[in-house]
Write a protein that holds these residues in place. Structure first.
Motif, PDB file in Angstrom:
ATOM      1  N   GLU A 269       0.880  -1.174   0.080  1.00 38.34           N
ATOM      2  CA  GLU A 269       0.043  -0.220   0.097  1.00 38.34           C
ATOM      3  C   GLU A 269       1.003   1.494   0.058  1.00 38.34           C
ATOM      4  O   GLU A 269       1.784   1.448   0.657  1.00 38.34           O
ATOM      5  N   VAL A 270       0.613   2.189  -0.818  1.00 37.87           N
ATOM      6  CA  VAL A 270       1.340   3.542  -0.960  1.00 37.87           C
ATOM      7  C   VAL A 270       0.984   4.234   0.269  1.00 37.87           C
ATOM      8  O   VAL A 270      -0.053   4.706   0.344  1.00 37.87           O
ATOM      9  N   ALA A 271       1.979   5.067   0.855  1.00 37.60           N
ATOM     10  CA  ALA A 271       1.906   5.923   1.768  1.00 37.60           C
ATOM     11  C   ALA A 271       1.520   7.375   1.342  1.00 37.60           C
ATOM     12  O   ALA A 271       2.101   7.755   0.521  1.00 37.60           O
ATOM     13  N   ASP A 272       0.939   8.079   2.304  1.00 36.62           N
ATOM     14  CA  ASP A 272       0.650   9.507   1.819  1.00 36.62           C
ATOM     15  C   ASP A 272       2.043  10.101   2.182  1.00 36.62           C
ATOM     16  O   ASP A 272       2.575  10.196   3.225  1.00 36.62           O
ATOM     17  N   ILE A 273       2.491  10.812   1.031  1.00 36.32           N
ATOM     18  CA  ILE A 273       3.735  11.301   0.967  1.00 36.32           C
ATOM     19  C   ILE A 273       3.787  12.457   2.321  1.00 36.32           C
ATOM     20  O   ILE A 273       5.045  12.404   2.834  1.00 36.32           O
ATOM     21  N   LEU A 275       2.580  12.361   4.961  1.00 36.46           N
ATOM     22  CA  LEU A 275       2.935  11.649   6.304  1.00 36.46           C
ATOM     23  C   LEU A 275       4.326  11.056   6.375  1.00 36.46           C
ATOM     24  O   LEU A 275       4.714  11.011   7.626  1.00 36.46           O
ATOM     25  N   VAL A 276       4.751  10.345   5.482  1.00 38.98           N
ATOM     26  CA  VAL A 276       6.211   9.999   5.269  1.00 38.98           C
ATOM     27  C   VAL A 276       7.298  11.169   5.665  1.00 38.98           C
ATOM     28  O   VAL A 276       7.961  11.252   6.529  1.00 38.98           O
ATOM     29  N   GLN A 277       6.883  12.258   5.021  1.00 33.30           N
ATOM     30  CA  GLN A 277       7.581  13.518   5.261  1.00 33.30           C
ATOM     31  C   GLN A 277       7.767  13.922   6.743  1.00 33.30           C
ATOM     32  O   GLN A 277       8.786  14.304   7.149  1.00 33.30           O
ATOM     33  N   ALA A 278       6.556  14.012   7.508  1.00 37.49           N
ATOM     34  CA  ALA A 278       6.446  14.350   8.785  1.00 37.49           C
ATOM     35  C   ALA A 278       7.144  13.489   9.661  1.00 37.49           C
ATOM     36  O   ALA A 278       7.764  13.574  10.730  1.00 37.49           O
ATOM     37  N   LEU A 279       7.126  11.996   9.461  1.00 40.48           N
ATOM     38  CA  LEU A 279       7.633  11.042  10.170  1.00 40.48           C
ATOM     39  C   LEU A 279       9.096  11.020  10.051  1.00 40.48           C
ATOM     40  O   LEU A 279       9.830  11.020  10.976  1.00 40.48           O
ATOM     41  N   PRO A 287      15.428  10.248   3.926  1.00 37.17           N
ATOM     42  CA  PRO A 287      15.590   9.315   2.859  1.00 37.17           C
ATOM     43  C   PRO A 287      15.907   9.789   1.385  1.00 37.17           C
ATOM     44  O   PRO A 287      15.420  11.001   1.384  1.00 37.17           O
ATOM     45  N   SER A 288      16.671   9.226   0.558  1.00 40.86           N
ATOM     46  CA  SER A 288      16.677   9.577  -0.797  1.00 40.86           C
ATOM     47  C   SER A 288      15.544   9.430  -1.652  1.00 40.86           C
ATOM     48  O   SER A 288      14.981  10.216  -2.631  1.00 40.86           O
ATOM     49  N   TYR A 289      14.944   7.871  -1.306  1.00 38.63           N
ATOM     50  CA  TYR A 289      13.932   7.720  -2.264  1.00 38.63           C
ATOM     51  C   TYR A 289      12.854   7.049  -1.130  1.00 38.63           C
ATOM     52  O   TYR A 289      13.166   6.520   0.009  1.00 38.63           O
ATOM     53  N   VAL A 290      11.402   6.967  -1.371  1.00 30.19           N
ATOM     54  CA  VAL A 290      10.673   6.146  -0.738  1.00 30.19           C
ATOM     55  C   VAL A 290       9.837   5.292  -1.469  1.00 30.19           C
ATOM     56  O   VAL A 290       9.353   5.839  -2.593  1.00 30.19           O
ATOM     57  N   LEU A 291       9.581   3.993  -1.244  1.00 26.53           N
ATOM     58  CA  LEU A 291       8.694   3.381  -2.190  1.00 26.53           C
ATOM     59  C   LEU A 291       7.938   2.163  -1.139  1.00 26.53           C
ATOM     60  O   LEU A 291       8.553   1.840   0.202  1.00 26.53           O
ATOM     61  N   PRO A 292       6.828   1.827  -1.334  1.00 31.25           N
ATOM     62  CA  PRO A 292       6.020   0.784  -0.668  1.00 31.25           C
ATOM     63  C   PRO A 292       6.754  -0.423  -0.047  1.00 31.25           C
ATOM     64  O   PRO A 292       6.528  -0.783   1.041  1.00 31.25           O
TER      65      PRO A 292
END
Length: 296
Positions: A269-273, A275-279, A287-292
């Motif tokens: 499942e793809v995360a809300d960007i 939310l990832v940024q805040a965490l 992180p340089s890259y984010v993937l599910p």
């Protein structure tokens, strides 16, 4: 059962990472000569490989990338690779493995003489006052002089740590993880004990991520510089922050230990960007890259 929380990002935050659906585009650029791969939460959950992980490794190998397993596991590197093989991974695809257990073994051998868990004459004592150091490589039992393990609750282990702290006995942590993924649940790991010990005033030697040592050893193994490597992991505090400290680019897998915090309920499942940024900001990790997931 994993709890969930809501994260409210700042409207002024700027996205500093690239969002990917899989690693194909990145792998085909041949930008990185070496890939440092965490195992739990990235390649497998301790019981079985994640969907697509084996196929992704095989395709990545075709691109010519050198792959090294880097893990906060307290197991020796050889045992880790054997486990990978038993889970269906082809060991020949990897240059090798660097684990916290392996680093701990080397550290104990060089720093304290012939003492370690295997083959180096470690003497386990029952009386805390006789101990020269604490070796933390689990959270569910206390080692016995006979070589057996006495099951013990975490809170009871922490009581023992209080006594150790008053005696100023140093701790060596063979697995710095706070928690790990085990069949989609979270399991408390030795890093939690070590953090408690530091709070009690105890001295702790951390033998793994986020320390730079494990990345430096992986670079030596692969024969690359920091600019030629990327580290893939699911822990912002350990994998990503450690890569930042080592000057290595990183790829954050969102469906790992932070899945609940990101509101994710299923694999891939793809995360809300936002939310990832805040965490990531919360953990001061970049992180340089984010993937599910570790998928092609």
């Amino acid at each position: 059962m994993m709890s969930k929380c809501s994260i409210v990002p700042s409207p002024n935050e700027v996205q500093l990472f690239h969002s990917l659906n899989g690693i194909q585009r990145l792998a085909e650029t041949r930008r990185f000569k070496a890939w440092f791969l965490d195992q739990f939460g990235v390649l497998h959950d301790g019981k079985q490989p994640y969907p697509g992980a084996i196929a992704t490794l095989e395709k990545l190998a075709v691109s010519g990338a050198k792959m090294v397993v880097i893990s906060n596991s307290s197991r020796r590197a050889s045992v880790t690779m054997e486990k990978m093989k038993n889970l269906g991974f082809d060991p020949s695809l990897f240059v090798g493995a660097i684990t916290s257990g392996e680093l701990t073994h080397q550290y104990l051998q060089s720093d304290r003489g012939a003492i370690s868990l295997e083959g180096l004459g470690l003497q386990v004592v029952e009386n805390v006052e006789e101990a020269e150091f604490i070796l933390a490589h689990g959270t569910e039992a206390l080692g016995q002089p006979s070589g057996s393990a006495h099951p013990m609750k975490l809170e009871d282990l922490e009581k023992i740590l209080e006594l150790c702290a008053t005696k100023r006995i140093p701790m060596v942590v063979a697995n710095p993880d706070f928690v790990t993924v085990e069949a989609r649940a979270l399991r408390v790991m030795p890093g939690t004990l070590a953090t408690k010990y530091e709070e009690l005033g105890g001295e702790v030697r951390w033998m793994g991520k986020p320390g730079k040592i494990i990345y430096e050893e992986a670079m030596k193994m692969a024969g690359v510089d920091p600019t030629d490597a990327v580290a893939v992991g699911d822990s912002l505090h350990h994998d990503i922050k450690g890569a930042n400290a080592a000057g290595v680019e990183s790829a954050f897998i969102s469906c790992g230990i932070h899945a609940a915090e990101l509101g994710l309920n299923s694999f891939g499942e793809v995360a809300d960007i936002s939310l990832v940024q805040a965490l990531a900001s919360k953990f001061d990790a970049r992180p340089s890259y984010v993937l599910p997931a570790f998928i092609w």
